[in-house]
Design a protein around this motif. Structure first.
Motif, PDB file in Angstrom:
ATOM      1  N   GLN A  57     124.071 106.647 122.005  1.00 40.45           N
ATOM      2  CA  GLN A  57     123.640 106.143 123.647  1.00 40.45           C
ATOM      3  C   GLN A  57     124.010 104.650 122.423  1.00 40.45           C
ATOM      4  OE1 GLN A  57     122.319 106.261 127.064  1.00 40.45           O
ATOM      5  NE2 GLN A  57     121.142 107.689 125.340  1.00 40.45           N
ATOM      6  N   TYR A  58     124.809 104.214 123.193  1.00 42.12           N
ATOM      7  CA  TYR A  58     124.899 102.543 122.994  1.00 42.12           C
ATOM      8  C   TYR A  58     124.688 102.244 124.890  1.00 42.12           C
ATOM      9  CZ  TYR A  58     126.653 102.837 118.235  1.00 42.12           C
ATOM     10  OH  TYR A  58     127.205 102.861 116.758  1.00 42.12           O
ATOM     11  N   LYS A  59     123.955 100.793 124.717  1.00 44.30           N
ATOM     12  CA  LYS A  59     123.762  99.747 125.458  1.00 44.30           C
ATOM     13  C   LYS A  59     124.625  98.708 125.713  1.00 44.30           C
ATOM     14  CE  LYS A  59     119.541  98.081 125.350  1.00 44.30           C
ATOM     15  NZ  LYS A  59     117.869  97.616 125.698  1.00 44.30           N
ATOM     16  N   GLY A  60     125.117  98.173 126.175  1.00 36.69           N
ATOM     17  CA  GLY A  60     125.819  96.246 126.740  1.00 36.69           C
ATOM     18  C   GLY A  60     126.575  96.506 128.258  1.00 36.69           C
ATOM     19  N   CYS A  61     126.970  94.993 127.702  1.00 35.67           N
ATOM     20  CA  CYS A  61     128.096  94.944 129.245  1.00 35.67           C
ATOM     21  C   CYS A  61     127.452  95.320 130.506  1.00 35.67           C
ATOM     22  CB  CYS A  61     129.357  94.983 128.609  1.00 35.67           C
ATOM     23  SG  CYS A  61     130.150  94.852 126.881  1.00 35.67           S
ATOM     24  N   GLY A  62     126.330  96.062 130.994  1.00 33.04           N
ATOM     25  CA  GLY A  62     125.634  96.145 131.863  1.00 33.04           C
ATOM     26  C   GLY A  62     126.364  97.705 131.444  1.00 33.04           C
ATOM     27  N   LEU A 115     121.859 102.570 133.673  1.00 35.43           N
ATOM     28  CA  LEU A 115     120.762 101.120 132.884  1.00 35.43           C
ATOM     29  C   LEU A 115     119.600 102.260 133.721  1.00 35.43           C
ATOM     30  CD1 LEU A 115     122.836  97.975 131.032  1.00 35.43           C
ATOM     31  CD2 LEU A 115     121.700 100.869 130.185  1.00 35.43           C
ATOM     32  N   SER A 116     119.584 101.707 134.840  1.00 35.00           N
ATOM     33  CA  SER A 116     118.213 101.726 135.646  1.00 35.00           C
ATOM     34  C   SER A 116     118.551 103.531 135.803  1.00 35.00           C
ATOM     35  CB  SER A 116     118.688 100.982 136.698  1.00 35.00           C
ATOM     36  OG  SER A 116     119.673 101.958 137.389  1.00 35.00           O
ATOM     37  N   THR A 140     121.653 113.396 122.767  1.00 38.12           N
ATOM     38  CA  THR A 140     120.866 112.294 122.197  1.00 38.12           C
ATOM     39  C   THR A 140     119.646 112.647 122.763  1.00 38.12           C
ATOM     40  OG1 THR A 140     121.332 110.466 123.007  1.00 38.12           O
ATOM     41  CG2 THR A 140     122.346 111.087 120.449  1.00 38.12           C
ATOM     42  N   ASP A 141     118.032 112.007 122.388  1.00 37.27           N
ATOM     43  CA  ASP A 141     117.224 111.937 123.316  1.00 37.27           C
ATOM     44  C   ASP A 141     117.050 110.998 124.243  1.00 37.27           C
ATOM     45  OD1 ASP A 141     117.396 109.422 120.984  1.00 37.27           O
ATOM     46  OD2 ASP A 141     115.215 108.915 121.660  1.00 37.27           O
ATOM     47  N   VAL A 142     116.310 111.332 125.018  1.00 43.25           N
ATOM     48  CA  VAL A 142     116.451 110.961 126.430  1.00 43.25           C
ATOM     49  C   VAL A 142     116.235 109.346 126.315  1.00 43.25           C
ATOM     50  CG1 VAL A 142     115.172 110.683 129.004  1.00 43.25           C
ATOM     51  CG2 VAL A 142     115.794 113.173 127.622  1.00 43.25           C
ATOM     52  N   ARG A 143     116.542 108.291 126.866  1.00 41.42           N
ATOM     53  CA  ARG A 143     116.163 106.558 127.229  1.00 41.42           C
ATOM     54  C   ARG A 143     115.812 106.148 128.653  1.00 41.42           C
ATOM     55  NH1 ARG A 143     114.372 104.850 122.909  1.00 41.42           N
ATOM     56  NH2 ARG A 143     114.925 103.273 123.993  1.00 41.42           N
ATOM     57  N   CYS A 144     115.083 106.063 128.837  1.00 40.56           N
ATOM     58  CA  CYS A 144     114.896 105.349 130.074  1.00 40.56           C
ATOM     59  C   CYS A 144     114.979 104.212 130.554  1.00 40.56           C
ATOM     60  CB  CYS A 144     113.035 106.096 131.019  1.00 40.56           C
ATOM     61  SG  CYS A 144     113.450 107.656 131.156  1.00 40.56           S
TER      62      CYS A 144
END
Length: 144
Positions: A57-62, A115-116, A140-144
C-alpha cells in the motif's frame, strides 16, 4: 606511436561497453502521481503453493494506492495469469475502484481518496472486479 595505437584500440573497445550498460531502473509510480511512499507492511500472494506476487500500500498525491508486483519465478513458470489491485475500506469489505490486468508484471490500483479512513491494499489473482470464489486474495495490514 605503438602506445598511441594501443590506447586508441582500448578506448574503442571501451566505448561499446559504456553504451551497453543500462541505466538504473526508475521505480514505477501510479498514473497521475509522480511521488508515493509505501505505508505498512508487504503482503505476499501465494497461489498453488508458490509466491505469485507482492502486495503493498502506498500513499501520495492525496490518495491511497494498492500495488501488485508479480514475481519473476511465477512469470517464468506460468504462461498466463490475471491479477487485480484495490484499496479496501470498511474493515476490508469495500473495494475502491480496482484495476485488473492480464499477464501484468506490475499493477497499480486507481487512486482512492481515502487518506482519512482506515485502509488496506488488496491483491488477488482473478479477472475482477472483485475476488470471486476460487480466487486467492491477500491484504496488507490496516493503516489509519
Amino acid at each position: 606511436m605503438a602506445i598511441l595505437t594501443k590506447i586508441a584500440a582500448v578506448a574503442a573497445l571501451a566505448v561499446p561497453l559504456l553504451v551497453a550498460v543500462p541505466a538504473t531502473a526508475q521505480a514505477s509510480t501510479p498514473s497521475g502521481c509522480s511521488s508515493v511512499a509505501q505505508i505498512g507492511s508487504t503482503a505476499y500472494l501465494n497461489v498453488g503453493g508458490e509466491t505469485m506476487a507482492s502486495v503493498k500500500q502506498y500513499k501520495g498525491c492525496g490518495k491511497n494506492y494498492s500495488y501488485v508486483y508479480v514475481w519473476q519465478g511465477y512469470r517464468s513458470s506460468h504462461s498466463s495469469w490475471d491479477v487485480c489491485a484495490s484499496i479496501v475500506t470498511g474493515g476490508g469489505h469495500d473495494l475502491q475502484d480496482p484495476m485488473c490486468g492480464h499477464n501484468s508484471v506490475e499493477l497499480w490500483s486507481q487512486g482512492a481518496a481515502t487518506l482519512s479512513q482506515c485502509t488496506q491494499a488488496l491483491g488477488f489473482n482473478g479477472l475482477g472486479p472483485i475476488p470471486y470464489p476460487g480466487d486467492v486474495a491477500v491484504k496488507t495490514d490496516v493503516r489509519c
